[in-house]
Design a protein around this motif. Structure first.
Motif, PDB file in Angstrom:
ATOM      1  N   SER A   1     -24.766  66.500  -4.742  1.00  0.00           N
ATOM      2  CA  SER A   1     -23.373  66.766  -4.416  1.00  0.00           C
ATOM      3  C   SER A   1     -22.850  65.913  -3.279  1.00  0.00           C
ATOM      4  CB  SER A   1     -23.191  68.249  -4.075  1.00  0.00           C
ATOM      5  OG  SER A   1     -24.168  68.689  -3.162  1.00  0.00           O
TER       6      SER A   1
ATOM      7  N   ASP B   1     -15.585  70.603  -7.191  1.00  0.00           N
ATOM      8  CA  ASP B   1     -16.534  70.694  -6.083  1.00  0.00           C
ATOM      9  C   ASP B   1     -16.294  69.573  -5.081  1.00  0.00           C
ATOM     10  OD1 ASP B   1     -18.945  72.152  -5.066  1.00  0.00           O
ATOM     11  OD2 ASP B   1     -19.849  70.163  -5.234  1.00  0.00           O
TER      12      ASP B   1
ATOM     13  N   ARG C   1     -13.501  70.407  -2.727  1.00  0.00           N
ATOM     14  CA  ARG C   1     -13.925  71.385  -1.715  1.00  0.00           C
ATOM     15  C   ARG C   1     -14.774  70.725  -0.627  1.00  0.00           C
ATOM     16  NH1 ARG C   1     -18.284  74.581  -0.745  1.00  0.00           N
ATOM     17  NH2 ARG C   1     -19.419  73.734  -2.537  1.00  0.00           N
TER      18      ARG C   1
END
Length: 329
Positions: A101, A314, A317
């Motif tokens: 990520s 994602d 965020r």
């Protein structure tokens, strides 16, 4: 069995000969690819979450595609070096990327530091999500802190004295720890490494006193580490006694480490489709499921369309979190 021995053992992973049949049909007939070996870049050293996902997947893809898929660890700069190599590779399907990520965080971190990003998210195409684990906060088993409250109290009494390791500046484990330290209003000394594996080694050897990690890499060291809390919205199944940060009153401390497969933008659609079908067959194969579950990181598959939407949400965020954290040295 230590983690390095465990990962080396994946080279002997068998797969059912019938697996290629799971992806037969028109999708496979659209492209001759692959006609030679391919490379799966892991932008971290061996031993971390991306490496855990890559090795069984590469071995399974080798069987399914009929050509060798070689894992190459290209660690450094929190993952930016390997991510950049993949983003700039020829769009022919022979260079894949298994990354985390932090992929979305690193370009924004470079801009915060006044540098030109070495790659952009727009240069990479999501193909399949493999894992999605909540981060957990771990300390050495010998540490004096039995819970987060004790760690926070010690950190406030001794600002800048307790060291925590990470996978690199603005890597997944740095951002999650920065979320915690900001919310707790404590000052821990950040020690960046070139990946999650080296930072875990540093924790076990006593070089640092805390790390954030996915549950899987911690499993071989259960007698040497203590998990104090989970960054997920629910407790991690591998550590059911560790409360979530939200349970402890840190409402904005939530972080997940996902691992996913990407290609450089521009790879022909038939090749993307064929790799996506092969990835689905690999992730669903009993051998890969067994390996990932035994490592404490069960598969969390998404196909290309689902994963693309997930990455977009994602990433937004995470970029917001990085901007709120600001420039962190």
């Amino acid at each position: 069995m230590d983690r390095r021995t465990f990962l080396q053992g994946l080279g002997a992973l068998p797969l059912a000969a019938a697996l290629p049949g799971l992806i037969s049909g028109p999708a496979l007939a659209q492209a001759a690819w692959p006609t030679r070996s391919a490379t799966m870049i892991v932008p971290f050293p061996p031993g971390g979450q991306a490496d855990l996902a890559a090795r069984p997947m590469a071995n399974a893809l080798t069987t399914i595609l009929g050509q060798t898929v070689v894992v190459e660890n290209k660690g450094g700069a929190g993952g930016a070096i390997g991510n950049s190599m993949a983003a700039k590779a020829a769009p022919d399907g022979y260079t894949m990327l298994m990354t985390l990520s932090s992929l979305a965080v690193l370009p924004e971190a470079a801009r915060l530091a006044g540098r030109q990003p070495s790659y952009e998210m727009s240069q990479l195409q999501p193909i399949a999500r493999v894992l999605a684990d909540p981060t957990v906060l771990a300390v050495p088993a010998s540490a004096p802190w039995k819970n987060v409250a004790e760690l926070v109290a010690d950190a406030k009494a001794n600002p800048g004295k307790i060291q925590y390791g990470s996978s690199g500046l603005y890597g997944t484990t740095h951002v999650s720890m920065a979320m915690f330290t900001t919310a707790a209003k404590i000052d821990l000394l950040h020690v960046p490494y070139q990946g999650g594996g080296p930072s875990l080694t540093a924790l076990v050897s006593g070089e640092v006193q805390a790390i954030a990690s996915a549950p899987g890499p911690l499993k071989p060291f259960l007698d040497k580490v203590r998990v104090l809390a989970c960054f997920g919205a629910q407790r991690a199944p591998a550590f059911p006694n560790a409360p979530t940060f939200q349970e402890l009153g840190y409402k904005d401390v939530e972080f997940y480490i996902w691992a996913g497969l990407f290609l450089p933008v521009g790879v022909p659609q038939p090749v993307q489709d064929k790799l996506g079908a092969a990835a689905k067959a690999a992730i669903e194969s009993p051998d890969v499921v067994r390996i990932l579950e035994n490592a404490g990181s069960p598969p969390a598959y998404m196909d290309a369309a689902q994963f693309s939407a997930f990455v977009a949400a994602d990433s937004a965020r995470l970029v917001t979190a990085v901007k709120a954290i600001g420039k962190v040295e």
